[in-house]
Write a protein that holds these residues in place. Structure first.
Motif, PDB file in Angstrom:
ATOM      1  N   LEU A  39       0.839  -1.203   0.000  1.00 36.03           N
ATOM      2  CA  LEU A  39       0.000   0.000   0.000  1.00 36.03           C
ATOM      3  C   LEU A  39       0.869   1.246   0.000  1.00 36.03           C
ATOM      4  CD1 LEU A  39      -2.873   1.334   0.623  1.00 36.03           C
ATOM      5  CD2 LEU A  39      -2.192   1.215   3.003  1.00 36.03           C
ATOM      6  N   GLU A  40       0.547   2.199  -0.868  1.00 34.02           N
ATOM      7  CA  GLU A  40       1.193   3.511  -0.792  1.00 34.02           C
ATOM      8  C   GLU A  40       0.154   4.551  -0.411  1.00 34.02           C
ATOM      9  OE1 GLU A  40       2.912   5.383  -4.296  1.00 34.02           O
ATOM     10  OE2 GLU A  40       3.878   6.902  -3.055  1.00 34.02           O
ATOM     11  N   ILE A  41       0.503   5.369   0.575  1.00 29.76           N
ATOM     12  CA  ILE A  41      -0.391   6.436   1.041  1.00 29.76           C
ATOM     13  C   ILE A  41       0.074   7.767   0.466  1.00 29.76           C
ATOM     14  CG2 ILE A  41      -1.015   7.786   3.089  1.00 29.76           C
ATOM     15  CD1 ILE A  41      -1.099   5.171   4.652  1.00 29.76           C
ATOM     16  N   GLY A  42      -0.848   8.500  -0.171  1.00 26.78           N
ATOM     17  CA  GLY A  42      -0.518   9.815  -0.735  1.00 26.78           C
ATOM     18  C   GLY A  42       0.341   9.663  -1.976  1.00 26.78           C
ATOM     19  N   ILE A  43      -0.248   9.086  -3.021  1.00 27.14           N
ATOM     20  CA  ILE A  43       0.534   8.716  -4.223  1.00 27.14           C
ATOM     21  C   ILE A  43       0.850   9.893  -5.125  1.00 27.14           C
ATOM     22  CG2 ILE A  43      -0.369   6.361  -4.263  1.00 27.14           C
ATOM     23  CD1 ILE A  43      -2.202   7.309  -6.611  1.00 27.14           C
ATOM     24  N   GLY A  44       0.198  11.043  -4.905  1.00 31.03           N
ATOM     25  CA  GLY A  44       0.401  12.166  -5.824  1.00 31.03           C
ATOM     26  C   GLY A  44       0.004  11.742  -7.238  1.00 31.03           C
ATOM     27  N   LYS A  45       0.884  11.999  -8.203  1.00 28.88           N
ATOM     28  CA  LYS A  45       0.564  11.632  -9.594  1.00 28.88           C
ATOM     29  C   LYS A  45       0.819  10.146  -9.878  1.00 28.88           C
ATOM     30  CE  LYS A  45       1.732  16.249 -11.213  1.00 28.88           C
ATOM     31  NZ  LYS A  45       2.729  17.022 -11.970  1.00 28.88           N
ATOM     32  N   TRP A  66      -5.944  11.478  -1.711  1.00 31.11           N
ATOM     33  CA  TRP A  66      -7.107  12.270  -1.338  1.00 31.11           C
ATOM     34  C   TRP A  66      -7.503  13.259  -2.445  1.00 31.11           C
ATOM     35  CZ3 TRP A  66     -11.316  12.122   0.910  1.00 31.11           C
ATOM     36  CH2 TRP A  66     -12.026  13.266   1.239  1.00 31.11           C
ATOM     37  N   ALA A  67      -6.515  13.845  -3.103  1.00 30.31           N
ATOM     38  CA  ALA A  67      -6.818  14.890  -4.102  1.00 30.31           C
ATOM     39  C   ALA A  67      -7.379  14.250  -5.372  1.00 30.31           C
ATOM     40  CB  ALA A  67      -5.562  15.687  -4.412  1.00 30.31           C
ATOM     41  N   ASN A  68      -8.599  14.640  -5.713  1.00 30.32           N
ATOM     42  CA  ASN A  68      -9.290  14.003  -6.844  1.00 30.32           C
ATOM     43  C   ASN A  68      -8.511  14.131  -8.142  1.00 30.32           C
ATOM     44  OD1 ASN A  68     -11.545  12.523  -7.718  1.00 30.32           O
ATOM     45  ND2 ASN A  68     -12.346  14.348  -8.738  1.00 30.32           N
ATOM     46  N   ARG A  69      -7.871  15.286  -8.362  1.00 32.89           N
ATOM     47  CA  ARG A  69      -7.144  15.528  -9.609  1.00 32.89           C
ATOM     48  C   ARG A  69      -5.995  14.521  -9.768  1.00 32.89           C
ATOM     49  NH1 ARG A  69      -3.251  19.429 -11.359  1.00 32.89           N
ATOM     50  NH2 ARG A  69      -2.820  20.044  -9.225  1.00 32.89           N
ATOM     51  N   TYR A  70      -5.249  14.300  -8.685  1.00 30.69           N
ATOM     52  CA  TYR A  70      -4.130  13.355  -8.740  1.00 30.69           C
ATOM     53  C   TYR A  70      -4.631  11.919  -8.854  1.00 30.69           C
ATOM     54  CZ  TYR A  70      -0.882  17.073  -7.360  1.00 30.69           C
ATOM     55  OH  TYR A  70      -0.118  18.204  -7.310  1.00 30.69           O
ATOM     56  N   TYR A  71      -5.675  11.636  -8.083  1.00 31.53           N
ATOM     57  CA  TYR A  71      -6.256  10.279  -8.100  1.00 31.53           C
ATOM     58  C   TYR A  71      -6.675   9.906  -9.532  1.00 31.53           C
ATOM     59  CZ  TYR A  71     -10.401   7.244  -7.808  1.00 31.53           C
ATOM     60  OH  TYR A  71     -11.340   6.282  -8.031  1.00 31.53           O
ATOM     61  N   ASP A  91      -9.548   8.413  -0.929  1.00 26.52           N
ATOM     62  CA  ASP A  91     -10.046   8.407   0.448  1.00 26.52           C
ATOM     63  C   ASP A  91      -9.037   9.163   1.314  1.00 26.52           C
ATOM     64  OD1 ASP A  91     -11.610   7.841   2.670  1.00 26.52           O
ATOM     65  OD2 ASP A  91     -11.204   5.695   2.684  1.00 26.52           O
ATOM     66  N   ASP A  92      -9.456   9.489   2.531  1.00 23.46           N
ATOM     67  CA  ASP A  92      -8.524   9.960   3.556  1.00 23.46           C
ATOM     68  C   ASP A  92      -7.830   8.703   4.086  1.00 23.46           C
ATOM     69  OD1 ASP A  92      -7.240  10.786   5.818  1.00 23.46           O
ATOM     70  OD2 ASP A  92      -9.017  11.641   6.784  1.00 23.46           O
ATOM     71  N   ALA A  93      -6.515   8.665   3.974  1.00 25.90           N
ATOM     72  CA  ALA A  93      -5.783   7.457   4.366  1.00 25.90           C
ATOM     73  C   ALA A  93      -6.040   7.075   5.820  1.00 25.90           C
ATOM     74  CB  ALA A  93      -4.290   7.665   4.134  1.00 25.90           C
ATOM     75  N   ALA A  94      -6.278   8.061   6.669  1.00 27.67           N
ATOM     76  CA  ALA A  94      -6.560   7.755   8.080  1.00 27.67           C
ATOM     77  C   ALA A  94      -7.832   6.909   8.171  1.00 27.67           C
ATOM     78  CB  ALA A  94      -6.706   9.040   8.889  1.00 27.67           C
ATOM     79  N   TYR A 112       5.641   8.394   1.277  1.00 32.20           N
ATOM     80  CA  TYR A 112       6.704   9.275   0.795  1.00 32.20           C
ATOM     81  C   TYR A 112       6.235  10.722   0.755  1.00 32.20           C
ATOM     82  CZ  TYR A 112       8.508   4.733  -0.505  1.00 32.20           C
ATOM     83  OH  TYR A 112       8.930   3.422  -0.461  1.00 32.20           O
ATOM     84  N   PHE A 113       6.917  11.549   1.518  1.00 31.45           N
ATOM     85  CA  PHE A 113       6.654  12.988   1.565  1.00 31.45           C
ATOM     86  C   PHE A 113       5.198  13.309   1.931  1.00 31.45           C
ATOM     87  CE2 PHE A 113      10.211  11.923  -1.042  1.00 31.45           C
ATOM     88  CZ  PHE A 113      11.204  12.682  -0.452  1.00 31.45           C
ATOM     89  N   PRO A 114       4.738  12.724   3.060  1.00 28.36           N
ATOM     90  CA  PRO A 114       3.394  13.080   3.516  1.00 28.36           C
ATOM     91  C   PRO A 114       3.373  14.554   3.939  1.00 28.36           C
ATOM     92  CG  PRO A 114       4.573  11.855   5.217  1.00 28.36           C
ATOM     93  CD  PRO A 114       5.455  11.843   3.993  1.00 28.36           C
ATOM     94  N   THR A 185       9.796   9.216  -6.488  1.00 26.61           N
ATOM     95  CA  THR A 185       8.507   9.899  -6.456  1.00 26.61           C
ATOM     96  C   THR A 185       8.677  11.296  -7.070  1.00 26.61           C
ATOM     97  OG1 THR A 185       8.615  11.070  -4.332  1.00 26.61           O
ATOM     98  CG2 THR A 185       8.017   8.729  -4.242  1.00 26.61           C
ATOM     99  N   ASN A 186       7.556  11.858  -7.513  1.00 25.13           N
ATOM    100  CA  ASN A 186       7.613  13.187  -8.133  1.00 25.13           C
ATOM    101  C   ASN A 186       8.183  14.235  -7.184  1.00 25.13           C
ATOM    102  OD1 ASN A 186       5.055  11.862  -9.638  1.00 25.13           O
ATOM    103  ND2 ASN A 186       6.127  13.311 -10.955  1.00 25.13           N
ATOM    104  N   TRP A 187       7.741  14.181  -5.919  1.00 31.65           N
ATOM    105  CA  TRP A 187       8.198  15.193  -4.968  1.00 31.65           C
ATOM    106  C   TRP A 187       9.667  15.035  -4.664  1.00 31.65           C
ATOM    107  CZ3 TRP A 187       5.461  19.275  -2.503  1.00 31.65           C
ATOM    108  CH2 TRP A 187       4.171  19.444  -2.993  1.00 31.65           C
TER     109      TRP A 187
END
Ligand code: SAM
Length: 206
Positions: A39-45, A66-71, A91-94, A112-114, A185-187
């Motif tokens: 599982l990766e949390i906060g995948i960005g792009k 969480w961000a619909n655009r990235y998802y 979703d909110d990973a929490a 990565y980079f939360p 990762t992108n960040w």
């Protein structure tokens, strides 16, 4: 060109019914096999998880964003590559970790980079807190790994302390600055170009 059907590449949020317990994901049913799940949390792009899914076809991957655009961007990329070992979840990973993951379902957890929430009054919004390590202990299989990276020194100290303080985790590696291997990762690409210091940790679920 018509939009590809993204349905095979995404999974829905699970909501608690009024009259019963929280439903939890059944990854063997979702993927149609019992391969290991990461599982990766906060995948960005989605750069990291898409790369992993492409190079490791015998492992299943779940990416939460969480961000619909990235998802949506990541889901379109997964669909464009016909990645059947990857599912994306908005979703909110929490919420996902606490309410929707069954016990001992994961072989690895990547964060990565939360978001560092730098203001002291916002620290309680950080994901990596004692409750999170307890939940990570519940959802990871014995021997599973947790990989963490950040460029934020204060959050790095918090991440390291939180997992060191949890009795179910052992520190495997701690890499800072020059010693931290280059990630994808992108960040991280962006932050490295800016000359920022990287903090990376790997913990094992005992
Ligand atoms: C700084 S970016 C890092 C993205 C990616 N991991 C990388 O290294 O390129 C943090 C990402 O986590 C997402 N995010 C933040 N809080 C989240 C949460 N509670 N649940 C899911 N995603 C979250 C943000 O929308 C953003 O895409």
């Amino acid at each position: 060109m018509p939009e590809r059907d993204l349905t095979p590449y995404v999974i829905p949020q699970l909501a608690k019914p009024d009259d019963g317990p929280h439903p939890r994901y059944d990854f063997a049913r979702i993927f149609g096999n019992d391969h290991p799940v990461e599982l990766e949390i906060g995948i960005g792009k989605g750069r990291f998880i898409i790369n992993q899914a492409m190079t490791r076809p015998d492992t299943n991957f779940i990416g939460i964003e969480w961000a619909n655009r990235y998802y949506l961007l990541a889901a379109r990329r997964a669909a464009g590559r016909s990645l059947h070992n990857l599912r994306l979840l908005r979703d909110d990973a929490a919420h996902t970790v606490r309410e929707s993951l069954p016990d001992r379902c994961l072989n690895a957890l990547h964060i990565y980079f939360p978001d560092p929430w730098p203001k002291t009054k916002h620290h309680k919004r950080r994901l990596v807190q004692p409750w999170f390590a307890r939940e990570a202990s519940r959802v990871l299989k014995p021997g599973a790994r947790v990989f963490l990276a950040t460029d934020h020194e204060d959050y790095a100290q918090q991440m390291e302390q939180v997992f060191k303080d949890d009795p179910d985790f052992a520190l495997i590696s701690r890499m800072i600055g020059e010693d931290a291997p280059e990630g994808i990762t992108n960040w991280e690409v962006k932050f490295r170009a800016e000359g920022r210091t990287m903090f990376k940790f790997e913990f094992a679920r005992k």
